[in-house]
Motif scaffolding. Structure first.
Motif, PDB file in Angstrom:
ATOM      1  N   ASN A  81       0.510   4.236  -2.764  1.00  0.00           N
ATOM      2  CA  ASN A  81       0.247   5.627  -2.394  1.00  0.00           C
ATOM      3  C   ASN A  81       1.359   6.559  -2.871  1.00  0.00           C
ATOM      4  OD1 ASN A  81      -2.276   5.372  -1.197  1.00  0.00           O
ATOM      5  ND2 ASN A  81      -1.437   4.844   0.803  1.00  0.00           N
ATOM      6  N   ARG A  82       2.580   6.071  -2.869  1.00  0.00           N
ATOM      7  CA  ARG A  82       3.677   6.907  -3.386  1.00  0.00           C
ATOM      8  C   ARG A  82       3.515   7.139  -4.877  1.00  0.00           C
ATOM      9  NH1 ARG A  82       7.921   4.038  -1.944  1.00  0.00           N
ATOM     10  NH2 ARG A  82       8.603   3.270  -3.969  1.00  0.00           N
ATOM     11  N   PRO A 103      -3.493   9.832  -0.879  1.00  0.00           N
ATOM     12  CA  PRO A 103      -3.294   8.445  -0.455  1.00  0.00           C
ATOM     13  C   PRO A 103      -4.618   7.787  -0.094  1.00  0.00           C
ATOM     14  CG  PRO A 103      -2.680   9.942   1.312  1.00  0.00           C
ATOM     15  CD  PRO A 103      -2.947  10.795   0.096  1.00  0.00           C
ATOM     16  N   LEU A 104      -4.636   6.464  -0.164  1.00  0.00           N
ATOM     17  CA  LEU A 104      -5.829   5.688   0.171  1.00  0.00           C
ATOM     18  C   LEU A 104      -5.577   4.863   1.427  1.00  0.00           C
ATOM     19  CD1 LEU A 104      -6.911   4.360  -3.330  1.00  0.00           C
ATOM     20  CD2 LEU A 104      -7.842   6.315  -2.071  1.00  0.00           C
ATOM     21  N   MET A 138       0.718   7.052  -6.553  1.00  0.00           N
ATOM     22  CA  MET A 138      -0.423   7.925  -6.779  1.00  0.00           C
ATOM     23  C   MET A 138      -0.076   9.384  -6.474  1.00  0.00           C
ATOM     24  SD  MET A 138      -3.928   5.924  -5.776  1.00  0.00           S
ATOM     25  CE  MET A 138      -3.613   6.014  -4.035  1.00  0.00           C
ATOM     26  N   SER A 139       0.737   9.605  -5.430  1.00  0.00           N
ATOM     27  CA  SER A 139       1.109  10.976  -5.082  1.00  0.00           C
ATOM     28  C   SER A 139       1.906  11.634  -6.195  1.00  0.00           C
ATOM     29  CB  SER A 139       1.915  10.996  -3.777  1.00  0.00           C
ATOM     30  OG  SER A 139       3.206  10.452  -3.958  1.00  0.00           O
ATOM     31  N   GLU A 170      -9.133   6.286  -9.022  1.00  0.00           N
ATOM     32  CA  GLU A 170      -8.070   5.634  -8.250  1.00  0.00           C
ATOM     33  C   GLU A 170      -8.669   4.643  -7.240  1.00  0.00           C
ATOM     34  OE1 GLU A 170      -5.174   5.731  -9.074  1.00  0.00           O
ATOM     35  OE2 GLU A 170      -4.676   7.668  -9.963  1.00  0.00           O
ATOM     36  N   PRO A 171      -7.936   3.526  -7.035  1.00  0.00           N
ATOM     37  CA  PRO A 171      -6.550   3.255  -7.402  1.00  0.00           C
ATOM     38  C   PRO A 171      -6.356   2.502  -8.721  1.00  0.00           C
ATOM     39  CG  PRO A 171      -7.297   1.545  -5.951  1.00  0.00           C
ATOM     40  CD  PRO A 171      -8.458   2.495  -6.107  1.00  0.00           C
ATOM     41  N   THR A 199      -3.825   3.960 -11.367  1.00  0.00           N
ATOM     42  CA  THR A 199      -2.405   3.802 -11.067  1.00  0.00           C
ATOM     43  C   THR A 199      -1.991   2.339 -11.091  1.00  0.00           C
ATOM     44  OG1 THR A 199      -2.350   5.847  -9.781  1.00  0.00           O
ATOM     45  CG2 THR A 199      -0.609   4.240  -9.347  1.00  0.00           C
ATOM     46  N   LEU A 205       0.825  -1.206   0.000  1.00  0.00           N
ATOM     47  CA  LEU A 205       0.000   0.000   0.000  1.00  0.00           C
ATOM     48  C   LEU A 205       0.860   1.257   0.000  1.00  0.00           C
ATOM     49  CD1 LEU A 205      -2.769   1.340   0.124  1.00  0.00           C
ATOM     50  CD2 LEU A 205      -2.659   1.162   2.619  1.00  0.00           C
ATOM     51  N   THR A 206       1.993   1.227   0.704  1.00  0.00           N
ATOM     52  CA  THR A 206       2.888   2.383   0.731  1.00  0.00           C
ATOM     53  C   THR A 206       3.400   2.704  -0.662  1.00  0.00           C
ATOM     54  OG1 THR A 206       3.559   1.961   3.016  1.00  0.00           O
ATOM     55  CG2 THR A 206       5.055   3.280   1.671  1.00  0.00           C
TER      56      THR A 206
END
Length: 292
Positions: free
Chosen positions: A164-165, A174-175, A167-168, A246-247, A250, A160-161
């Motif tokens: 989120n990176r 972040p989700l 997506m940023s 999203e997600p 991505t 997940l990290t």
């Protein structure tokens, strides 16, 4: 060591999850997980894909599975709470899950009326019959109640990290983990990847893709398949509403499976039931190659 940071059970398929510090893992997954399902009047399962308000329904089931309570997290009290004594002796009815035919035990008119009001469409609630014996496919076949395709969905925080990176980098917020509705969430540091560059496997994104035999607490899991992702991941669980691309947008850039579609997390079958607890060490006994 890698360890369990969250255990989440979803008593009613498609509805909100319940976090717990301890759980019994049965051959069909966490005790009571997806043992109930909301259906249309003609028996077809309801899903957040078409009914995102399912996410607002919060189930609580007694330890022995004989009592179920539902309430709504829509920010009002207009729906109240419905409580029912779970029946396993009522007549069976035909239900449909992903085009496959199963049986369900209808839980009565009171809960059906409550669900119909919350969802805004005629709905009923069924329970998995005691004789239910559904076999799920994958590298390790298993058993499941009304879960999508496997008894246990395991996901690491490292995966997940990374998402989120990525997506940023395209300006997306972040989700939270609940977008992906896992049963077991794993975090590091700990363990070592079975490859030349070493490192802590639980801090490596998507290491769960390669875990083939896993020991957690008193239970043993066998890898079944990657977790295919669908439009449910677009639903903001706290709002019960669909939010943008999203997600999936991505994930499509870097998590396409060889067989098609996008994947995130992994599904496991239960080889040996047992007790699980938050904080349990996650021991990988065998590794394999990634499918993605």
């Amino acid at each position: 060591m890698a360890y369990v940071t969250d255990l989440i059970c979803y008593p009613v398929k498609g509805c909100a999850g319940t976090s717990t510090s301890d759980a019994h893992l049965t051959l069909a997954g966490l005790a009571h997980d997806r043992s109930f399902m909301v259906i249309s009047e003609d028996g077809v399962y309801r899903t957040q894909r078409h009914h995102p308000r399912l996410a607002l329904i919060r189930p609580a089931v007694s330890a022995d599975g004989t009592r179920l309570t539902l309430d709504s997290a829509d920010g009002t009290t207009r729906y109240g709470t419905v409580c029912l004594d779970v029946t396993t002796s009522a007549p069976r009815r035909d239900v449909e899950l992903f085009g496959a035919a199963f049986q369900g035990i209808d839980q009565g008119d009171t809960v059906a009326a409550w669900l119909s009001e919350v969802l805004g469409t005629p709905s009923r609630l069924v329970r998995v019959p005691p004789e239910h014996d559904r076999v799920t496919q994958g590298l390790t076949p298993g058993r499941a109640g009304y879960a999508d395709s496997g008894a246990v969905h395991l996901l690491s925080r490292a995966s997940l990290t990374l998402l989120n990176r990525r997506m940023s980098e395209r300006g997306a917020p972040p989700l939270p983990m609940n977008r992906f509705r896992p049963n077991i969430v794993v975090d590091g540091p700990g363990g070592h990847r079975p490859d030349s560059d070493g490192g802590d496997w639980a801090t490596v994104p998507h290491a769960e893709d390669r875990a083939r035999h896993v020991i957690i607490g008193g239970a043993q899991l066998g890898y079944a398949k990657l977790a295919a992702r669908c439009a449910v991941t677009l639903v903001e669980q706290e709002a019960g509403a669909r939010r943008g691309p999203e997600p999936l947008r991505t994930l499509a850039e870097y998590r396409r499976a060889a067989s098609g579609g996008v994947v995130f997390g992994a599904k496991f079958s239960v080889i040996r039931p047992g007790k699980l607890s938050v904080g349990d060490e996650v021991v990988i006994q065998e590794w394999g190659d990634t499918e993605c």
